[in-house]
Enzyme design. Sequence first.
Site, PDB file in Angstrom:
ATOM      1  N   ASP A   1       0.851  -1.193   0.000  1.00  0.00           N
ATOM      2  CA  ASP A   1       0.000   0.000   0.000  1.00  0.00           C
ATOM      3  C   ASP A   1       0.884   1.239   0.000  1.00  0.00           C
ATOM      4  O   ASP A   1       1.378   1.660   1.034  1.00  0.00           O
ATOM      5  CB  ASP A   1      -0.857  -0.074   1.280  1.00  0.00           C
TER       6      ASP A   1
ATOM      7  N   SER B   1     -27.926  11.941 -18.632  1.00  0.00           N
ATOM      8  CA  SER B   1     -27.779  10.603 -18.045  1.00  0.00           C
ATOM      9  C   SER B   1     -28.416  10.478 -16.665  1.00  0.00           C
ATOM     10  O   SER B   1     -28.807   9.391 -16.273  1.00  0.00           O
ATOM     11  CB  SER B   1     -26.291  10.238 -17.930  1.00  0.00           C
TER      12      SER B   1
ATOM     13  N   MET C   1      -6.042   8.420   3.556  1.00  0.00           N
ATOM     14  CA  MET C   1      -4.970   7.928   4.420  1.00  0.00           C
ATOM     15  C   MET C   1      -3.758   8.846   4.388  1.00  0.00           C
ATOM     16  O   MET C   1      -2.824   8.674   5.158  1.00  0.00           O
ATOM     17  CB  MET C   1      -4.596   6.490   4.049  1.00  0.00           C
TER      18      MET C   1
ATOM     19  N   GLY D   1     -10.326   3.467  -6.824  1.00  0.00           N
ATOM     20  CA  GLY D   1     -10.579   4.887  -6.617  1.00  0.00           C
ATOM     21  C   GLY D   1     -11.549   5.480  -7.614  1.00  0.00           C
ATOM     22  O   GLY D   1     -11.541   5.147  -8.799  1.00  0.00           O
ATOM     23  N   GLY D   2     -12.432   6.340  -7.089  1.00  0.00           N
ATOM     24  CA  GLY D   2     -13.316   7.114  -7.949  1.00  0.00           C
ATOM     25  C   GLY D   2     -14.622   6.433  -8.313  1.00  0.00           C
ATOM     26  O   GLY D   2     -15.427   6.994  -9.055  1.00  0.00           O
TER      27      GLY D   2
ATOM     28  N   CYS E   1      -9.115  12.031  -2.247  1.00  0.00           N
ATOM     29  CA  CYS E   1      -7.727  12.309  -2.648  1.00  0.00           C
ATOM     30  C   CYS E   1      -7.581  13.733  -3.151  1.00  0.00           C
ATOM     31  O   CYS E   1      -8.437  14.215  -3.902  1.00  0.00           O
ATOM     32  CB  CYS E   1      -7.317  11.411  -3.809  1.00  0.00           C
TER      33      CYS E   1
ATOM     34  N   SER F   1     -15.006   5.194  -0.242  1.00  0.00           N
ATOM     35  CA  SER F   1     -16.108   5.930   0.387  1.00  0.00           C
ATOM     36  C   SER F   1     -17.473   5.304   0.109  1.00  0.00           C
ATOM     37  O   SER F   1     -18.407   5.503   0.875  1.00  0.00           O
ATOM     38  CB  SER F   1     -16.086   7.400  -0.023  1.00  0.00           C
TER      39      SER F   1
HETATM   40  P1  XMP Z   1     -12.814   5.968  -3.276  1.00  0.00           P
HETATM   41  O1  XMP Z   1     -13.116   6.916  -4.399  1.00  0.00           O
HETATM   42  O2  XMP Z   1     -13.398   4.627  -3.492  1.00  0.00           O
HETATM   43  O3  XMP Z   1     -11.230   5.789  -3.313  1.00  0.00           O
HETATM   44  O4  XMP Z   1     -13.158   6.548  -1.947  1.00  0.00           O
HETATM   45  C1  XMP Z   1     -10.543   4.973  -2.408  1.00  0.00           C
HETATM   46  C2  XMP Z   1      -9.064   4.972  -2.739  1.00  0.00           C
HETATM   47  O5  XMP Z   1      -8.487   6.271  -2.567  1.00  0.00           O
HETATM   48  C3  XMP Z   1      -7.085   6.128  -2.329  1.00  0.00           C
HETATM   49  N1  XMP Z   1      -6.729   6.954  -1.167  1.00  0.00           N
HETATM   50  C4  XMP Z   1      -6.050   8.117  -1.247  1.00  0.00           C
HETATM   51  N2  XMP Z   1      -5.499   8.756  -2.307  1.00  0.00           N
HETATM   52  N3  XMP Z   1      -4.805  10.504  -0.869  1.00  0.00           N
HETATM   53  C5  XMP Z   1      -4.859   9.955  -2.116  1.00  0.00           C
HETATM   54  O6  XMP Z   1      -4.365  10.549  -3.065  1.00  0.00           O
HETATM   55  C6  XMP Z   1      -5.325   9.910   0.246  1.00  0.00           C
HETATM   56  O7  XMP Z   1      -5.267  10.436   1.356  1.00  0.00           O
HETATM   57  C7  XMP Z   1      -5.979   8.645   0.044  1.00  0.00           C
HETATM   58  N4  XMP Z   1      -6.584   7.780   0.907  1.00  0.00           N
HETATM   59  C8  XMP Z   1      -7.040   6.761   0.118  1.00  0.00           C
HETATM   60  C9  XMP Z   1      -6.812   4.662  -2.081  1.00  0.00           C
HETATM   61  O8  XMP Z   1      -6.246   4.126  -3.263  1.00  0.00           O
HETATM   62  C10 XMP Z   1      -8.225   4.116  -1.826  1.00  0.00           C
HETATM   63  O9  XMP Z   1      -8.350   2.748  -2.069  1.00  0.00           O
END
Ligand code: XMP
Length: 481
Positions: free
Chosen positions: A249, A473, A389, A340-341, A306, A363
């Site tokens: 990680d 959409s 994080m 992510g996203g 992020c 999230s």
């Molecule tokens: P979602 O969009 O699903 O993304 O909430 C979760 C992912 O975000 C990443 N992550 C971070 N990326 N700064 C970042 O640039 C952070 O503080 C951070 N915390 C989490 C990580 O890959 C996670 O699975």
Amino acid sequence: MRIRPETALTFDDVLLIPRRSSIRSRHAVNTRSPFSRCITLAIPLISANMDTVTESAMACAIARVGGIGVIHRFMTIERQATEVARVKRAEGFVVEDPYSLPPNATIEEAREQLAEHHIGGLIVVGANNEVLGLVSARDLMFERDPERRVTEVMTPREKLVTVGEHISLEQARDVLHKHRIEKLPVLDQSGQLHGLITAQDIVKQEQWPDATKDSRGRLRVAAAVGVRPSDMDRATACVHAGADALVVDIAHGHSDNALNMVRALKELFPNVDVVGGNVATADGVRDMVEAGADAVKVGVGAGSICITRIVTGFGVPQLSAVDECAQTGQALGVPIIADGGIRNSGDITKALAAGASSVMLGSLLAGTDESPGATVIRSGQRYKIVRGMASLTANIDRQEIELGREVDPDDWERVVAEGVEAMVPARGPVKEIVYQLVGGLRSGLSYAGASNIPELWSKAEFVRITSAGKAESGAHDVQTR
Ligand code: XMP
């Protein structure tokens, strides 16, 4: 200055074009997909290694519905290993090494153990691990004297129903039913405690047919590790606790530190899958695979919490990153995790259609009952906290865990945060939101005429859309309630 000629895209820039489909129903599609080289999931969902998303409760919940959770690393090594062990003990045909007490333990000690491990009974064993009896929560419920010995209230050995080591699931079920009991100690030939079969575990096996399990019927779980020398101890403790996979990680995974860590972990644990990340390019995937990664996590700056792209100027819009990485991942036979996203089931289908084998959710799962942390009420609505994080508070908490003391508030300004703290609406149990997400994915597969995820890869065709197309959409020109 070098600028790539093509525009990079993310989820909202595109839609998938409907294709002729012979899929008769959403249930006719297969959502099985690899998480890593040796671990396959019934549904391609992973709960993120974030301290507001995945500890043992989340990992159990997501594994039961067919995904897998990654226990975060922002805690002491001992605690992380305990969280992993909790998942591995949560179910299984036979609980190996069940919690036990010596005969001189008191009622109070028994109560403490039951509460600490969230269990309903403890086996009382002698000095040679021979079974002396079984004490259950019911035996203790109305007991007034906390200093009495458990031996005075337990069901003694001679009244206990026990079985031998080689019993089948069906036989165990029959014995539990015949005697109307809930716990069945398993003894080896010499009468020593070998394990425990519980009625609850048998019910759970039938209740969660898609659960992600190891060969011993235990839920699978992954554990996150960093790239410092002490992270080898972390990895070792988690593997000994039963972790099925390790996830390296680190925000910039295409770095010597991360690649060396992947290599070192594979050398030390050749039988444990190692996931490398995070990267956002084909080169990143190639180097990770060359270092030995069994899956590669893709996503730089795409997460909801992020701000890496704002703070550093780096990142690749997620759909293009997944597309580029998946082409290399597929050519090398290594699964890609889109991390992510993801905000809804449509994003999941798009990420998979772009070539990912699974998606990691942060999230989207942070608001569920099983995420760590309490629910807060704001303006009458229930919310849960989610934080990056690399956010300010996560950085400070991490330093405090490492130092074993509070960080001086004057030092807070030395943190350069790449994430934020936020709230998400409370969403109820994981299984409910996963049902909706997987339902949407199944529907998505049928729109593509794909009966499984590899077919989706080959059949998917995206179309770029404008902001007008995006507005069309969602629900529009109506008053939503
Ligand atoms: P979602 O969009 O699903 O993304 O909430 C979760 C992912 O975000 C990443 N992550 C971070 N990326 N700064 C970042 O640039 C952070 O503080 C951070 N915390 C989490 C990580 O890959 C996670 O699975």
